[in-house]
Design a protein around this motif. Sequence first.
Motif, mmCIF file in Angstrom:
data_model
loop_
_atom_site.group_PDB
_atom_site.id
_atom_site.type_symbol
_atom_site.label_atom_id
_atom_site.label_comp_id
_atom_site.label_asym_id
_atom_site.label_seq_id
_atom_site.Cartn_x
_atom_site.Cartn_y
_atom_site.Cartn_z
ATOM 1 N N HIS A 260 28.955 49.995 -33.048
ATOM 2 C CA HIS A 260 29.771 50.597 -32.000
ATOM 3 C C HIS A 260 29.707 52.127 -31.994
ATOM 4 O O HIS A 260 30.135 52.754 -31.016
ATOM 5 N N ARG A 265 24.668 52.788 -30.950
ATOM 6 C CA ARG A 265 24.659 51.905 -29.778
ATOM 7 C C ARG A 265 23.572 52.307 -28.788
ATOM 8 O O ARG A 265 22.848 51.457 -28.250
ATOM 9 N N ASP A 276 27.923 43.986 -28.890
ATOM 10 C CA ASP A 276 29.114 43.279 -28.419
ATOM 11 C C ASP A 276 29.727 42.549 -29.602
ATOM 12 O O ASP A 276 29.113 42.415 -30.659
ATOM 13 N N THR A 277 30.948 42.059 -29.428
ATOM 14 C CA THR A 277 31.620 41.268 -30.446
ATOM 15 C C THR A 277 31.366 39.785 -30.180
ATOM 16 O O THR A 277 30.726 39.413 -29.200
ATOM 17 N N SER A 289 31.948 44.811 -33.871
ATOM 18 C CA SER A 289 30.780 44.874 -32.998
ATOM 19 C C SER A 289 29.554 44.380 -33.752
ATOM 20 O O SER A 289 29.428 44.573 -34.960
#
Length: 401
Positions: A260, A265, A276-277, A289
Amino acid sequence: MFSKFSQQLKPLGNRSSSETKKDQSNQKSNLQITQKRQRSESRVHPNDESKQLIQSVPAQRMNLRLPDLIKQQNKIENSTSRIDLTKKPPLVRSRIIIDTKSKQQQQQQQILTQSIPIKSQQAESIQHSQSRPGFDGIAEKTNQDRELCLQFDVNNYAFAVMDGHGMDGQYVSTFVKELLKFNLNKFYQVFDFQKIFFDIHQKMKLQTEFGCQFSGTTLTVILLKEHTIQCGWLGDSRAILVRKNQNLSIIELSIDHKPHLESERQRIESCGGVVDTYHLPNGAPIGPSRVWAKGAQFPGLAMSRSLGDLVAASIGVSQIPQLKLINMVNKEDLFIVLGSDGIWEFLDNQTIAELVYPFYQKDDPQGACQKIIQEAVAAWKAHSQGIDDITAIVIFFQYEF
């Protein structure tokens, strides 16, 4: 890496060892496994490079053997037997026994432990390390952490922690440890962090003894040279330096590489990855993340830099370490704590500093390591059904007044 969230949410690439055992017990033939993987892979559309890596994953790992690495590891660490993925891992014996009391404590706690007194012209320093296998909610895990402590002369030392993850994480971390040890002994005075880290990664890609498509390791290395502290790292095994003026202050020797972070990123997304999670069935995000291939449920790596992890590397996960140089301040630098993320998941830097400081005053690095692991385990139990592997190295600097 162990996640404090439900094991059912883990994608294929981040399965725990117990989950792998369950899968293996249900396998009847390599043909069935191949057919099953082909059907699952047909549902996603990774890029060509990722697809080739995914298809190259061996269908069977139960009889995996690393004759060279395991023989060398057993000789160094006095392990009782080779690692067998189908059996509970044996108790790992300590490499250096301090005294009878320490040996009894180690046998009772089933902890790998080492203590080396270090003397220099400027100060006396004592180092101690311990490593504890994790718990996946069902049984004790195979410990995928590795640690390394080397003394070259009275003024030069090296320390490292590797936190393996994935199906073959213990083999990856062992492979990295042995190559790192070789390079440190050969190139310590002119140690090029970026070149050596990348070379280790490249050698791992070429070997055929274990899979690293979905397995990898962190690596954090500290070099103590004369009056400087050099740290090179990738992943989320962390190191801190504690100083004391009026109060305890924290000098971060490393910063966790998490997907993140904006710079991380951007690199991942520019290489075709997605940050993304996990998401619950209702779409709600859960957990940290992670790095994913577009349109796929893998690899799900919860860090943005590592060694190995070839699928994640193809979509932006980096093997280039970050570096930090700190000048030591005489009589103000008290101690260094280096450890895998099993420590730092629920305990922050200041908490660790305050836990260790009373043991520094008593010249008891062994007690400091035991206290760190004790508090880390308690924190995991309070927040999770499982416990991650936990490794701690404590380095005390003692000055003569």
